[in-house]
Motif scaffolding. Sequence first.
Motif, mmCIF file in Angstrom:
data_model
loop_
_atom_site.group_PDB
_atom_site.id
_atom_site.type_symbol
_atom_site.label_atom_id
_atom_site.label_comp_id
_atom_site.label_asym_id
_atom_site.label_seq_id
_atom_site.Cartn_x
_atom_site.Cartn_y
_atom_site.Cartn_z
ATOM 1 N N ILE A 197 0.832 -1.199 0.000
ATOM 2 C CA ILE A 197 0.000 0.000 0.000
ATOM 3 C C ILE A 197 0.868 1.251 0.000
ATOM 4 O O ILE A 197 0.600 2.226 -0.700
ATOM 5 C CB ILE A 197 -0.936 0.010 1.223
ATOM 6 N N ASN A 198 1.914 1.218 0.782
ATOM 7 C CA ASN A 198 2.773 2.397 0.916
ATOM 8 C C ASN A 198 4.123 1.963 1.451
ATOM 9 O O ASN A 198 4.259 0.895 2.053
ATOM 10 C CB ASN A 198 2.133 3.406 1.873
ATOM 11 N N ARG A 199 5.131 2.788 1.216
ATOM 12 C CA ARG A 199 6.446 2.559 1.812
ATOM 13 C C ARG A 199 6.986 3.882 2.309
ATOM 14 O O ARG A 199 6.775 4.928 1.706
ATOM 15 C CB ARG A 199 7.411 1.893 0.834
ATOM 16 N N VAL A 200 7.661 3.826 3.428
ATOM 17 C CA VAL A 200 8.127 5.036 4.102
ATOM 18 C C VAL A 200 9.553 4.808 4.599
ATOM 19 O O VAL A 200 9.995 3.671 4.747
ATOM 20 C CB VAL A 200 7.213 5.401 5.290
ATOM 21 N N LEU A 246 0.204 5.518 6.845
ATOM 22 C CA LEU A 246 -1.256 5.496 6.793
ATOM 23 C C LEU A 246 -1.850 6.773 6.207
ATOM 24 O O LEU A 246 -3.058 6.818 5.931
ATOM 25 C CB LEU A 246 -1.818 5.269 8.203
ATOM 26 N N ILE A 247 -1.030 7.792 6.006
ATOM 27 C CA ILE A 247 -1.530 9.049 5.450
ATOM 28 C C ILE A 247 -2.096 8.798 4.046
ATOM 29 O O ILE A 247 -1.483 8.141 3.216
ATOM 30 C CB ILE A 247 -0.405 10.106 5.385
ATOM 31 N N GLY A 248 -3.282 9.333 3.810
ATOM 32 C CA GLY A 248 -3.909 9.169 2.501
ATOM 33 C C GLY A 248 -4.697 7.886 2.356
ATOM 34 O O GLY A 248 -5.256 7.602 1.294
ATOM 35 N N THR A 249 -4.747 7.078 3.413
ATOM 36 C CA THR A 249 -5.551 5.846 3.387
ATOM 37 C C THR A 249 -6.732 6.018 4.336
ATOM 38 O O THR A 249 -6.826 6.989 5.084
ATOM 39 C CB THR A 249 -4.729 4.625 3.827
ATOM 40 N N ASP A 250 -7.642 5.064 4.306
ATOM 41 C CA ASP A 250 -8.787 5.077 5.236
ATOM 42 C C ASP A 250 -8.536 4.185 6.445
ATOM 43 O O ASP A 250 -9.458 3.882 7.203
ATOM 44 C CB ASP A 250 -10.050 4.593 4.505
ATOM 45 N N TYR A 251 -7.288 3.761 6.621
ATOM 46 C CA TYR A 251 -6.960 2.821 7.688
ATOM 47 C C TYR A 251 -6.472 3.550 8.936
ATOM 48 O O TYR A 251 -6.059 4.706 8.889
ATOM 49 C CB TYR A 251 -5.892 1.840 7.217
ATOM 50 N N THR A 252 -6.493 2.821 10.043
ATOM 51 C CA THR A 252 -5.977 3.328 11.314
ATOM 52 C C THR A 252 -4.858 2.403 11.792
ATOM 53 O O THR A 252 -4.725 1.277 11.289
ATOM 54 C CB THR A 252 -7.084 3.354 12.390
ATOM 55 N N PRO A 253 -4.059 2.840 12.760
ATOM 56 C CA PRO A 253 -3.005 1.955 13.283
ATOM 57 C C PRO A 253 -3.549 0.622 13.797
ATOM 58 O O PRO A 253 -2.871 -0.405 13.704
ATOM 59 C CB PRO A 253 -2.393 2.779 14.421
#
Length: 596
Positions: A197-200, A246-253
């Motif tokens: 989904i994302n990489r940071v 999680l920025i830009g997604t609808d998910y939470t930690p």
Amino acid sequence: MYKLKIFPVNIEINLGKTKVLKEVLAENGILVDYPCGGIGKCKKCKVKIVRGNKEEAEVLACQYEIKENTVVYVKPKKEGHNILQEGQEREVKVNPLVKKLYVKIPKPSIADNRSDWGRIKECISYYKDLKIDLLLLRKIPTILRENNFHCTLIIADNQVIGIEPGDTTDTLLGMAFDIGTTTIVGYLINLSNGKEINRVSALNPQTKYGADVISRITFASAEKNGLDILHEAVIGQINLLVEKALIGTDYTPENIYAVTFAGNTTMSHLLLKITPAFLALSPYVPVLTEAIVVRAKELKIKVNPDAPIFVLPNIAGFVGADTVAATLAAELDKANDLTLLIDIGTNGEMVLGTKNRLLACSTAAGPAFEGAHIACGMRGAEGAIDHVYFADEFQYTVIGNTMPQGICGSGLIDVIAGLLEVGIIDSSGRLLSPEKIKNERGKKLSNRIKNIDGTRVFVLEENTATGSPIYISQKDIRELQLAKGAVAAGIEILLNHYGAKLSDIKEILLAGAFGNYLLPESACKIGLLPWELKNRIKVIGNAAGLGAKYALIAQDEYQRALEIARKIEYIELSAISEFTEIFTNKMGFDFGGVNE
């Protein structure tokens, strides 16, 4: 009472007692690098001060004690670090370490008054000896009855680790982390399909307390609360990266149900807040090498509190889970041909072998490749000279296309390789004076050979962001010789113990950030890598990060990682009688590479 003014951030502090400047800067969130761990050796923390009404002076922040009214000028750090996130991916069958199961449980009745937990187990009877802890067991009756006996179970390693009302199977995330000595990279994964989904990424904040693992071990052992400080620093950065992913997604930690970690042995110990003290003392014994699984809440990692945290296994004191993960990603455990995997950084970890046998060692390459202990050295960040070319004209490139402010490891190797090629450095590593240069190309560059602070140097650029010239000194060349000699010696010893020759190696795999950015030709010219194998080198990117991802996505890959750690035979170079002789022989530049 002393007053300390800090510019250009314009902070004024009142001090009631004598304090080391380093402590005051840290307490006020002002970042200064201490690659040597703050012992005054690397001299990278120089700042300018004015004491009382005296003239301006340059001091080391890690050593200077504030005993009077003082003004300090701290050079602002540039961001924009080149952090390697990419790797050469392969297909993996999705079978995550954590699963979700939506179940509709038959309601109890007078005729069927089995226990709630017994009903759940009956619905998923293919899980044998399923376990659950007491705290979770307490939640079951309320969740079932408030949701018409429909719920979602979260299961990891034959244990229910969570229960949620209704059907939440469409939300199952995990994160994989590669905790490097210098950087941290995280990957947010949809565990239902294995998609990223994302990489940071970010710098490892522990770098403030030392550039290499030995400095950090020293800090953790000798400094008051040192272990706590290093542990909290890395956990804090991990939590920031979770938020960022999680920025830009609808998910939470709370939607992150599993996390895997790969890192060297020291990083694993610091992550778990286990003392690394004895890793730096002979016989270099870690507290544990096995994989360990803990809950997120135990480490205060801000994901789902009950999420299992899988810390991949280490091999030895200086060959860690990052090497296991890289070996997994590169599939050395399935290789038919003799393959050499190398991750060059502050340490040079390497694995040689095939599916039948794997040998590993770690060489104390030193921090030269990371730009530390180099006069004008810096990390691979904005403003760093990262590549140098000795063609018709002397040219270089700078990360971020800005004015240069230093040189990073890949640029350093290019410079040394080029200076060897044009005859400005001889085979012993000596930087020649202009009158001793015989090579015509070298003579054209002899105007760059100057004397700075009583030392002969080769100047790369005088017009810089810092106002000071960027140069390579004789000491810098010696630092590189030590580093490259250690790596080359490690390769030879692995071959000797394997009973193989250089020509038997079919492929060299370069992993990690440094390997990704260096030019293989330059590495071969200086003898860091074997000149004979220059056409067999393949760059594979952040293999450790990929291995951590694969272990998260697929249980089979996780089990392979455990087996790889058990299978690899570790060679402690300090116990090899011939190491010193081989290392000494490998320090020179007389192998002939630059003459072909």
